[in-house]
Design a protein around this motif. Structure first.
Motif, short mmCIF file in Angstrom:
data_model
loop_
_atom_site.label_atom_id
_atom_site.label_comp_id
_atom_site.label_asym_id
_atom_site.label_seq_id
_atom_site.Cartn_x
_atom_site.Cartn_y
_atom_site.Cartn_z
N TRP A 216 0.76 -1.37 -0.27
CA TRP A 216 -0.19 -0.31 0.31
C TRP A 216 0.79 0.92 0.11
O TRP A 216 1.99 1.23 0.91
CB TRP A 216 -0.85 -0.02 1.22
CG TRP A 216 -1.92 -1.07 1.23
CD1 TRP A 216 -1.69 -2.25 1.46
CD2 TRP A 216 -3.58 -0.79 0.54
NE1 TRP A 216 -2.77 -2.55 1.11
CE2 TRP A 216 -3.46 -2.23 0.88
CE3 TRP A 216 -3.92 -0.13 0.40
CZ2 TRP A 216 -4.87 -2.87 0.59
CZ3 TRP A 216 -5.12 -0.51 -0.32
CH2 TRP A 216 -5.14 -1.84 0.20
N ALA A 217 0.69 2.05 -1.11
CA ALA A 217 0.97 3.76 -1.00
C ALA A 217 0.39 4.43 -0.55
O ALA A 217 -0.85 4.23 -0.41
CB ALA A 217 1.76 3.59 -1.87
N GLY A 227 -3.16 0.17 -3.76
CA GLY A 227 -2.33 -0.93 -2.83
C GLY A 227 -3.69 -2.17 -2.94
O GLY A 227 -4.84 -1.96 -3.05
N GLU A 228 -3.36 -3.06 -2.59
CA GLU A 228 -4.19 -4.31 -2.69
C GLU A 228 -3.81 -5.78 -1.26
O GLU A 228 -2.79 -5.71 -1.21
CB GLU A 228 -4.42 -4.78 -3.37
CG GLU A 228 -5.23 -5.93 -4.03
CD GLU A 228 -4.99 -6.69 -5.73
OE1 GLU A 228 -6.14 -7.37 -5.39
OE2 GLU A 228 -4.32 -6.49 -6.29
N ILE A 241 -9.23 -6.63 -1.91
CA ILE A 241 -9.98 -5.52 -1.45
C ILE A 241 -8.47 -4.12 -1.50
O ILE A 241 -7.20 -4.76 -1.87
CB ILE A 241 -9.40 -5.37 0.02
CG1 ILE A 241 -10.18 -6.67 1.33
CG2 ILE A 241 -9.88 -3.79 0.68
CD1 ILE A 241 -9.78 -6.61 2.32
N ALA A 242 -8.58 -3.71 -2.72
CA ALA A 242 -7.65 -2.65 -3.93
C ALA A 242 -8.71 -1.63 -3.69
O ALA A 242 -9.58 -1.52 -3.49
CB ALA A 242 -8.44 -3.75 -5.04
N LEU A 243 -7.86 -1.08 -3.65
CA LEU A 243 -8.20 0.73 -3.38
C LEU A 243 -6.89 1.18 -4.39
O LEU A 243 -5.39 1.14 -4.80
CB LEU A 243 -7.57 1.31 -2.31
CG LEU A 243 -7.99 2.78 -1.59
CD1 LEU A 243 -8.82 2.99 -2.05
CD2 LEU A 243 -7.33 3.79 -0.38
N GLY A 244 -7.56 2.39 -5.44
CA GLY A 244 -7.10 3.03 -6.65
C GLY A 244 -6.91 4.62 -6.42
O GLY A 244 -8.17 5.12 -6.21
N SER A 251 -11.17 4.94 -5.58
CA SER A 251 -12.18 3.96 -5.47
C SER A 251 -11.66 2.65 -4.76
O SER A 251 -11.13 2.65 -4.55
CB SER A 251 -12.27 3.34 -7.24
OG SER A 251 -12.72 4.88 -7.47
N LEU A 252 -13.16 2.18 -3.23
CA LEU A 252 -12.32 1.63 -2.75
C LEU A 252 -12.60 -0.89 -4.43
O LEU A 252 -14.50 0.12 -3.91
CB LEU A 252 -12.65 0.77 -1.13
CG LEU A 252 -13.22 0.13 -0.80
CD1 LEU A 252 -11.62 -0.45 -0.38
CD2 LEU A 252 -13.87 -0.04 0.47
N ARG A 253 -12.78 -1.27 -3.84
CA ARG A 253 -13.28 -2.36 -4.68
C ARG A 253 -12.58 -3.98 -4.21
O ARG A 253 -11.55 -4.05 -3.58
CB ARG A 253 -12.00 -1.89 -6.30
CG ARG A 253 -12.09 -3.06 -7.72
CD ARG A 253 -11.54 -2.86 -8.42
NE ARG A 253 -11.11 -4.37 -8.77
CZ ARG A 253 -11.54 -4.98 -9.98
NH1 ARG A 253 -12.54 -3.72 -10.74
NH2 ARG A 253 -11.42 -6.00 -11.19
#
Length: 637
Positions: A216-217, A227-228, A241-244, A251-253
């Motif tokens: 995660w950055a 990050g993921e 759980i990915a965040l862009g 966005s939380l994916r």
């Protein structure tokens, strides 16, 4: 038992497990930050929290060494105090029992204890945390690792009191927690975080495991913006759980075994457009509880964070400047900590400058003097001038006698460092005495509070500087110096001492005391058969009747008449009420040249002035091997 993940419970499982684990990690971060920034001695009463509220600290120094370390207990009582790492206001009592700490402070281990009155609240009600957590941290200013788990034999409970009720309900109970967190910071824009945990709670109804798949950055230790992670439940089930980060939204994916469940904006405050800081490294700016959310591609080498312009420093203070991007061409910078007050007899301490990614760090090459004030001067690209007052964590005391002259080989003086203390008033851990310069001295010891120093045989004449260094249990030290005048070869010294009307004894040595410019002169006046001495501003004279020779071993008396024809005469005073003198002077050694001038002369003078009745004495030596005997008892004033 591992939790079976489904599309119906996956989002709640991710939110609940991460919320509990992140809260535990954040509380450990907060406790470590409070320990790192404790000022000793602990200030009494409530202190203002940054961000609002107040906090009162209590420290139990169980080993009485004046340092916060293993075996100690620190307790905080909060009143709506904002805790940076948790990003909430808390009330009540919590404490840490410290089980381990290294001398540099980069490693901490201990047990967090939450009182039954420790809670955070809002309009919906109050949330209480109870139980105990254990933690350990290792690392440096760039890389840190933290481990958090349940304390032995304890669980961790979350209870709530709804706003419309007086009844407190147990919302959840964590029965298993093993979490680890690691972070490497390369620049302000590039903080890399990795975490993993195993967690089980009653509400979760099963065990989950999380691990970082893609580091995660984040922006200056804010909530991660890219990050993921992967959450594992029963069997082969995996929840991604990915965040862009893509401005203006984040966005939380979530995807379960490849099937996308949700993609929603997250972590962004729509009003301030900030990402809240976790507080694990740097405090947020004073004007807001967060850092601006900006596109990192436009930051270039912008300076994002720097030390306060003034403040209280530790003796091994490290100062840091963080830039938005890794720096280039900044190697080889020079800096120094210049002292406003030369406590140790030195005007400044060189600094060590290092560049790692977007970080410039500066620290003194040796420890700063406790109690001194320094200004750090940094060249471009910072052009910084940062000042701070060093905490007096330890204070050296060196007491020397008023007579700081070693009169001949074998003469000795006592030096006393027993008044040295830590900031908490405790005893120091060790003493170290050493001679820095000057004629050779013999020290009775080098590691005790009190020592005797003695002029060695053949040591010669000169000024000898000695230093006392005292050290506390944490390795912090303080120093004091003293200069002694050594007359190891009296036959080549022009010196003396006097005592007038009960005043302190005054010593002087040509070229040494009171300073290196002090000079003397001895003149024979044949017309009046007199010796006239000049020691700086002091003038002494002895006169014999004409025709009376100057001979070793003779005492010459003079009465109240002070007849220049038939009686001896001498003076060693500045007494305005000395119209007549009654006393004597002794010639202890004399050698004259053919013209009457003196090669060697040793004279002791002792008389009483009238009408004042005050006694005046002096012992004068010019290249004489006869040592001054000193004055056994002081004269009455």
């Amino acid at each position: 038992m591992p939790l079976t993940l489904t599309a119906a419970n996956a989002e709640d499982a991710a939110s609940l497990s991460q919320g509990l684990a992140h809260t535990a990690i954040a509380l450990a971060h907060q406790a470590i930050a409070l320990l790192d920034n404790m000022k000793l001695p602990v200030e009494p009463g409530a202190q203002t929290c940054r961000g609002g509220g107040s906090m009162e600290s209590t420290w139990l120094d169980r080993n009485s060494n004046g340092m916060v370390d293993a075996g100690d207990r620190v307790e905080w009582r909060l009143a709506s105090c904002w805790l940076d790492s948790v990003e909430e206001r808390f009330l009540g009592r919590w404490a840490v029992e410290i089980t381990s700490r290294d001398t540099g402070g980069s490693r901490w281990a201990g047990r967090l204890e939450f009182g039954n009155d420790f809670f955070t609240g809002d309009t919906q009600g109050n949330s209480y945390l109870e139980g105990q957590l254990q933690f350990s941290q290792t690392g440096t200013h760039v890389l840190r690792e933290l481990h958090v788990g349940l304390a032995s034999g304890s669980d961790w409970r979350l209870r709530v009191t709804p706003a419309a009720s007086t009844q407190t309900l147990t919302l959840d109970r964590v029965t298993q927690l093993e979490a680890s967190w690691a972070s490497r910071r390369d620049s302000g824009r590039n903080t890399i975080q990795v975490q993993q945990f195993t967690l089980q709670s009653e509400v979760l109804k099963g065990q989950v495991q999380l691990r970082t798949v893609q580091a995660w950055a984040s922006w200056l230790d804010a909530e991660p913006d890219a990050g993921e992670s992967e959450l594992a439940g029963a069997g082969t089930q995996r929840l991604r759980i990915a965040l862009g980060a893509k401005l203006p939204s984040l966005s939380l994916r979530l995807s379960l075994d490849g099937s996308v469940l949700t993609a929603t904006p997250s972590f962004q405050d729509a009003t301030q457009r900030v990402l809240y800081s976790s507080g694990a490294w740097l405090p947020p700016p004073a004007q807001a509880l967060g850092y601006p959310l900006e596109d990192g591609a436009r930051q270039a080498q912008r300076l994002l964070a720097q030390p306060a312009s003034t403040g209280r420093w530790s003796p091994k203070q490290r100062l840091e400047w963080w830039f938005a991007r890794p720096l280039e061409g900044a190697d080889g910078l020079a800096a120094s900590f210049g002292s406003y007050d030369t406590v140790w007899g030195v005007s400044g301490i060189p600094a060590k400058v290092s560049v790692e990614g977007g970080l410039i760090s500066v620290e003194p090459e040796t420890q700063l003097a406790p109690g001194a004030t320094y200004q750090l001067s940094m060249p471009a690209p910072l052009n910084a001038f940062v000042s701070g007052h060093v905490d007096a964590v330890i204070s050296a005391s060196l007491v020397a006698p008023a007579r700081r002259v070693l009169a001949g080989a074998g003469d000795s003086l006592q030096l006393d460092g027993s008044g040295s203390r830590t900031a908490a008033g405790g005893a120091v851990a060790s003493y170290r005495w050493r001679q820095l310069s000057g004629p050779l001295l013999a020290l009775s010891a080098t590691d005790t509070a009190q020592i005797r120093v003695q002029a060695a045989i053949g040591s010669g004449n000169g000024a000898a500087e000695l230093e006392l260094q005292v050290t506390d249990a944490a390795g912090f030290f303080d120093r004091r110096r003293v200069t002694l005048v050594v007359v190891g070869d009296p036959a080549s010294a022009r010196w003396g001492l006097r005592e007038s009307a009960g005043a302190p004894i005054e010593w002087w040595v040509e070229g040494l005391q009171p300073d290196s410019n002090f000079s003397s002169q001895l003149t024979f006046l044949p017309a009046i058969n007199a010796a006239q001495w000049s020691f700086g501003h002091l003038v002494f004279g002895q006169r014999l009747p004409l025709g009376v020779p100057w001979l070793t071993g003779q005492r010459h008396l003079f009465d109240t008449a002070n007849s220049v024809e038939t009686h001896a005469y001498a003076h060693a005073d500045v007494d305005s009420q000395c119209s007549t003198r009654a006393g004597h002077f002794d010639i202890l050694q004399v050698e004259q040249n053919d013209d009457g001038s003196f090669r060697r002369l040793a004279v002791d003078i002792d008389y009483v002035c009238q009408p004042s009745g005050r006694r005046h004495r002096a012992q004068l030596r010019w290249d004489s091997s006869v040592l001054p005997s000193g004055f056994a008892t002081p004269s009455p004033p």
